[in-house]
Design a protein around this motif. Structure first.
Motif, mmCIF file in Angstrom:
data_model
loop_
_atom_site.group_PDB
_atom_site.id
_atom_site.type_symbol
_atom_site.label_atom_id
_atom_site.label_comp_id
_atom_site.label_asym_id
_atom_site.label_seq_id
_atom_site.Cartn_x
_atom_site.Cartn_y
_atom_site.Cartn_z
ATOM 1 N N ALA A 24 0.841 -1.200 0.000
ATOM 2 C CA ALA A 24 0.000 0.000 0.000
ATOM 3 C C ALA A 24 0.880 1.254 0.000
ATOM 4 N N LEU A 25 1.925 1.242 0.807
ATOM 5 C CA LEU A 25 2.840 2.385 0.850
ATOM 6 C C LEU A 25 3.554 2.557 -0.489
ATOM 7 N N GLY A 27 2.409 1.702 -3.347
ATOM 8 C CA GLY A 27 1.412 2.207 -4.290
ATOM 9 C C GLY A 27 1.179 3.698 -4.147
ATOM 10 N N HIS A 28 1.080 4.164 -2.901
ATOM 11 C CA HIS A 28 0.894 5.602 -2.668
ATOM 12 C C HIS A 28 2.071 6.404 -3.226
ATOM 13 N N LEU A 29 3.277 5.916 -2.958
ATOM 14 C CA LEU A 29 4.455 6.639 -3.426
ATOM 15 C C LEU A 29 4.609 6.556 -4.944
ATOM 16 N N GLU A 31 2.319 6.729 -7.093
ATOM 17 C CA GLU A 31 1.460 7.755 -7.693
ATOM 18 C C GLU A 31 2.190 9.088 -7.831
ATOM 19 N N LEU A 57 6.764 15.380 -2.229
ATOM 20 C CA LEU A 57 5.545 14.731 -1.727
ATOM 21 C C LEU A 57 4.711 15.729 -0.934
ATOM 22 N N VAL A 61 0.679 12.997 2.211
ATOM 23 C CA VAL A 61 1.267 11.722 1.781
ATOM 24 C C VAL A 61 2.427 11.352 2.697
ATOM 25 N N ILE A 64 0.895 10.018 5.916
ATOM 26 C CA ILE A 64 0.374 8.657 5.732
ATOM 27 C C ILE A 64 1.530 7.665 5.652
ATOM 28 N N GLY A 65 2.579 8.031 4.916
ATOM 29 C CA GLY A 65 3.739 7.153 4.795
ATOM 30 C C GLY A 65 4.399 6.882 6.133
ATOM 31 N N TYR A 68 2.247 4.466 8.104
ATOM 32 C CA TYR A 68 2.449 3.084 7.649
ATOM 33 C C TYR A 68 3.757 2.524 8.185
#
Length: 113
Positions: A24-25, A27-29, A31, A57, A61, A64-65, A68
């Protein structure tokens, strides 16, 4: 159908959850153009990418990172005592059961030098 013991199932679940968090992390990064290889080995690279200001960033983000990464560190940094105790008890029970069924006495294995 084989029966998996509770500590084994718990360990499998923990590994799956860790993998989900890492993916998930990643994937976020991704983007935002930050691509890091798969696996827990590359957590340091993820952490560095989040901390570097040059990556551009957004603050949300980054937050959130960090959340995580904190969750991964807290949850998977060390196995709980009970899980370790149950795993050791399970190992000893299997050894005793094997000795009983084979009618063997315990022998102390020689440590390899």
């Amino acid at each position: 159908m084989s029966r998996t013991s509770l500590p084994d199932r718990r360990a499998i679940l923990l590994v799956r959850q860790r993998t989900q968090l890492i993916n998930a992390l990643r994937g976020h990064l991704a983007e935002f153009g930050i691509v890091v290889a798969k696996g827990p080995v590359h957590l340091d690279k993820l952490n560095d990418a989040i901390d570097e200001l040059e990556t551009g960033l957004p603050p949300m983000v980054r937050e959130i990172g960090r959340t995580y990464l904190d969750q991964i560190a807290v949850s998977f940094g060390r196995k709980p005592r009970l899980v370790v105790a149950i795993a050791l008890a399970n190992k000893m029970a299997r050894a005793v059961w094997a000795m009983l069924t084979k009618k063997e006495n315990y022998w102390n294995p020689v440590a390899a030098a």
